[in-house]
Design an enzyme around this catalytic site. Sequence first.
Site, short mmCIF file in Angstrom:
data_model
loop_
_atom_site.label_atom_id
_atom_site.label_comp_id
_atom_site.label_asym_id
_atom_site.label_seq_id
_atom_site.Cartn_x
_atom_site.Cartn_y
_atom_site.Cartn_z
N GLU A 224 13.52 0.69 7.36
CA GLU A 224 12.58 -0.03 6.51
C GLU A 224 13.22 -0.32 5.16
O GLU A 224 13.65 0.59 4.45
CB GLU A 224 11.31 0.80 6.31
CG GLU A 224 10.24 0.08 5.51
CD GLU A 224 8.97 0.90 5.42
OE1 GLU A 224 7.88 0.33 5.66
OE2 GLU A 224 9.05 2.09 5.10
N LYS B 188 -4.80 11.60 -5.38
CA LYS B 188 -3.55 11.60 -6.13
C LYS B 188 -2.87 10.25 -5.90
O LYS B 188 -2.21 10.03 -4.90
CB LYS B 188 -2.66 12.75 -5.65
CG LYS B 188 -1.51 13.08 -6.63
CD LYS B 188 -0.56 11.97 -6.81
CE LYS B 188 0.82 12.19 -6.37
NZ LYS B 188 1.71 11.11 -6.91
N CYS C 13 3.96 -2.05 4.35
CA CYS C 13 4.46 -1.19 5.43
C CYS C 13 4.40 -1.89 6.79
O CYS C 13 5.22 -1.62 7.67
CB CYS C 13 3.68 0.12 5.47
SG CYS C 13 1.90 -0.09 5.58
N GLU D 192 -0.04 7.73 7.36
CA GLU D 192 0.23 6.30 7.56
C GLU D 192 1.55 6.04 6.87
O GLU D 192 1.65 6.05 5.65
CB GLU D 192 -0.91 5.45 6.99
CG GLU D 192 -0.90 4.02 7.51
CD GLU D 192 -0.18 3.08 6.58
OE1 GLU D 192 0.99 2.77 6.90
OE2 GLU D 192 -0.76 2.66 5.58
#
Length: 469
Positions: free
Chosen positions: A375, A168, A277, A243
Amino acid sequence: MRQLYLNGAWQPSASGEWIGVVNPATEETVDRVPAGSPADVEAAVAAARRALPEWSRTAPAERARLLAAAADLIRDRTDQIARIVATDVGTPYGLAARVQTLLPAEVLSSYAGLAETYEFEGGRVGNSRVLREPAGVVGAITPWNYPLHQAVAKVAPALAAGCTVVLKPSEVAPLAAYAFAEILDEVGLPRGVFNMLSGRGSVVGEALATHPEVDMVSFTGSTRAGRRVAALAAETVKRVTLELGGKSASVVLPDADLGTAVKATVANAFLNSGQTCSALTRMIVHRDQYDDAVWLAVDLAKAYTVGDPFDEGTRLGPLVSAAQRERVVRYINRGEEEGARLVTGGVDNPRERGFYVEPTVFAGVEPGMVIEQEEIFGPVLVIVPYSRGENEAVAIANGTPYGLAGAVWAGDEEHALSVARRLRAGQVTVNGGRFNPLAPFGGYKQSGVGRELGVPGLEEFLETKAVHL
């Protein structure tokens, strides 16, 4: 017209609904993909379940052959795939070719090699034989920032292990996954071994995470979304790998080459417009060198030309969407509200069209500020001073909920390595060490669970069985 890839064939979605794909540089809708439904998930999982017994018994050498063939086709189509990513994500074309295309091909090749050399039979412990067997049907849910790489980093080890997969991809940038599905179809994977469903995470992703016939979910995305996936998967006690986000620190020790450290940190922080990331978005510098580091970073940031991803001089493309630009702008405003000093960049859009943010650097950043803790996922670097030695620098580096990556810069490599050992992060670069796609990648703390790439990435998709003889 785009379709879903189910049971070895392209098929329309049961929903009959569509999601537009927007070029972030022009704000124009350039394509549309099916909005997959729970009924499509049922069909895909059923196909993967039917294919599992035969595929899991397929000789590793045959699995390796198919993966190697797919890697060759990615390399052959570097220009095509790089153009897709430049259009879909906004990554400058040259970077899209080198990192977004050729790196996934290298990862595929590495798993072709591992499929042939890994000891699936394990070994003996006393009177017992230890076997490593496929985990089963895998739901792989991938993000938009590195759309081909993230798909390959899950699909390649899963197939090498003998698992079957339902992929997906993110609905924000799904077109590279379509190119990958076409390649896997062309190399001749058996029907049902690989399936792909475009659609929204709240529909397709959640249906995969809760489906009782899905044995494992491998997810890459935000920490918030990862918590949701883990909670849903826990209902059926699935294996889960995550992750997730990062707020990685680049620790510059006093004896480091300051110019090299700052240049490399800025480049890493702004890679893919900061939508990485593992980006080194916090630079931690001794107060004696702080002003020099700030102005070096400003000069370097100003050299990052913002522009169209297909222009040769462009170093910084757009953010992926209007929503992502709004998110980054909110963080920049928050940084100024907190008292950090905006030394270059800001919230103004440097172009008339597109979701652009200027390369931005904050000085005067203190530990605990929101822009130092959370973040941002845009081209924003924060520079934090320390005064009392490397213990303080390490404490600042470890002082967020994240632990995905980091970097240490020092004049002596052994000294840098000793500090790297103290960083609670899954991957640390010492003095600019080159990224290694054969090494494990993943996070500590809220940056995730499990590892991708290399042997550990393969073993995430294997169960362990002890047979007592």
